[in-house]
Design an enzyme around this catalytic site. Structure first.
Site, PDB file in Angstrom:
ATOM      1  CE1 TYR A  32      51.103  37.881  48.750  1.00 16.75           C
ATOM      2  CE2 TYR A  32      53.064  37.987  47.370  1.00 16.75           C
ATOM      3  CZ  TYR A  32      51.762  38.368  47.625  1.00 16.75           C
ATOM      4  OH  TYR A  32      51.136  39.237  46.771  1.00 16.75           O
ATOM      5  NE  ARG A  51      54.903  44.156  52.471  1.00 14.43           N
ATOM      6  CZ  ARG A  51      55.046  44.521  51.204  1.00 14.43           C
ATOM      7  NH1 ARG A  51      54.535  45.677  50.773  1.00 14.43           N
ATOM      8  NH2 ARG A  51      55.709  43.767  50.350  1.00 14.43           N
ATOM      9  NE  ARG A  99      38.203  22.588  54.504  1.00 11.93           N
ATOM     10  CZ  ARG A  99      36.964  22.975  54.820  1.00 11.93           C
ATOM     11  NH1 ARG A  99      36.227  22.237  55.609  1.00 11.93           N
ATOM     12  NH2 ARG A  99      36.484  24.109  54.347  1.00 11.93           N
ATOM     13  CE  LYS A 147      53.731  41.080  49.123  1.00 13.43           C
ATOM     14  NZ  LYS A 147      52.895  41.515  48.027  1.00 13.43           N
ATOM     15  CD  GLU A 179      46.596  47.734  46.757  1.00 14.31           C
ATOM     16  OE1 GLU A 179      47.806  47.946  46.891  1.00 14.31           O
ATOM     17  OE2 GLU A 179      45.934  47.026  47.552  1.00 14.31           O
TER      18      GLU A 179
END
Ligand code: PDD
Length: 284
Positions: A32, A51, A99, A147, A179
């Protein structure tokens, strides 16, 4: 009613649908981006898209939408939802398939979802007061540079911080801060040096981080990109975090102890102001 984007369609949010077999839902197999909107325009859009490409590449996730079409979708949503200030959220997953831990066939289409959040970001009560943070063990996986949407631990960390009466958690690995739960972390030492962890797989390579370090360097501030300890924070003059949603956000207290004089610092405030000015000027 908010309008969102799902796989090619702009729809009212109540009509948007994603499969229960979506790998984002079942495996957190998705990435995301969150882009800041100021004055109805996108801040650092190309940085976020670069990114996104990197995250997709690291996960071997195929994705065919061009930056140009993504920009058009972002802009359409900003317009339809009348976003003057706020955020655009973009999520891409490997799509829906029965799945299986094995990735589905190459031909399985991605699921692409975007939505907006209207929000006062520059004029923030939290930034005026300064954040209180607590330190917690960094229990995330070892690829924090990607991310991904697997945000359970950051979410738990924020809940633990909240339970302790704080605003956020700063994460500690091997005695050093990595962070914040959803932001990059900085201190300003008593001699005015800005210290923030160097880029590696231990942290997300923040788009705001890069822009703010440019501002700091243009202000002739000394910058050290290296890990720092909790003790260094306790002895620092100032501290702050950066993110698309928090901009440059002062931190005034850690684990119940004031940082510096316990108020948002002058260097932090200056960086926030310059960052906002530059972002307004360069937004597209
Ligand atoms: N979070 N570190 C982490 C772990 C983050 O989740 C984020 C962003 C950042 C700052 O990155 P940037 O400056 O590019 O926003 C650093 C977003 C805002 C979120 O999850 O909402």
């Amino acid at each position: 009613m908010r309008h969102v984007y799902v796989n090619g369609d702009f729809l009212p949010e109540t009509e948007a649908r994603v499969s229960i077999f979506d790998r984002g839902f079942l495996f957190a197999d998705g990435v995301y981006e969150v882009t800041l909107v100021l004055d109805g325009k996108l801040v650092d859009f190309s940085g976020h898209m670069a990114r996104l490409r990197r995250s997709l590449g690291e996960l071997d996730m195929r994705f065919s939408l061009t930056e140009e079409s993504l920009l058009a979708i972002h802009r359409e949503l900003i317009e339809r939802n009348e976003i003057g200030e706020g955020l655009v959220y973009l999520q891409v997953t490997r799509g829906a398939a029965d799945r299986d831990f094995i990735f589905p066939q190459e031909s399985t289409p991605n699921t692409v979802v975007l939505f907006t959040q209207k929000k006062a970001i520059v004029d923030s009560a939290l930034a005026a007061r300064g954040q209180h943070v607590v330190t917690l063990d960094d229990l995330r996986w070892r690829r924090c540079d990607i991310k991904t949407v697997q945000l359970l631990y950051p979410s738990m960390a924020k809940m633990q911080a909240k339970a302790q009466g704080a605003d956020d958690a700063w994460l500690v690995k091997d005695g050093f801060i990595t962070e914040g739960s959803s932001n990059n972390a900085y201190i300003v030492t008593t001699d005015g040096t800005i210290v923030t962890r160097d880029l590696s797989a231990d942290i997300l390579h923040g788009i705001t981080r890069e822009a703010v370090l440019h501002c700091a360097s243009d202000l002739q501030l000394r910058i050290e990109e290296r890990p720092f300890t909790v003790e260094e924070i306790e002895n620092a003059a100032e501290a702050f975090s950066t993110s698309a949603s928090g901009l440059v956000n002062p931190v005034v207290n850690i684990n119940g102890k004031p940082i510096g004089v316990g108020k948002p610092g002058a260097i932090t405030a200056h960086l926030r102001q310059i960052y906002v000015e530059r972002s307004r000027a360069s937004a597209i």
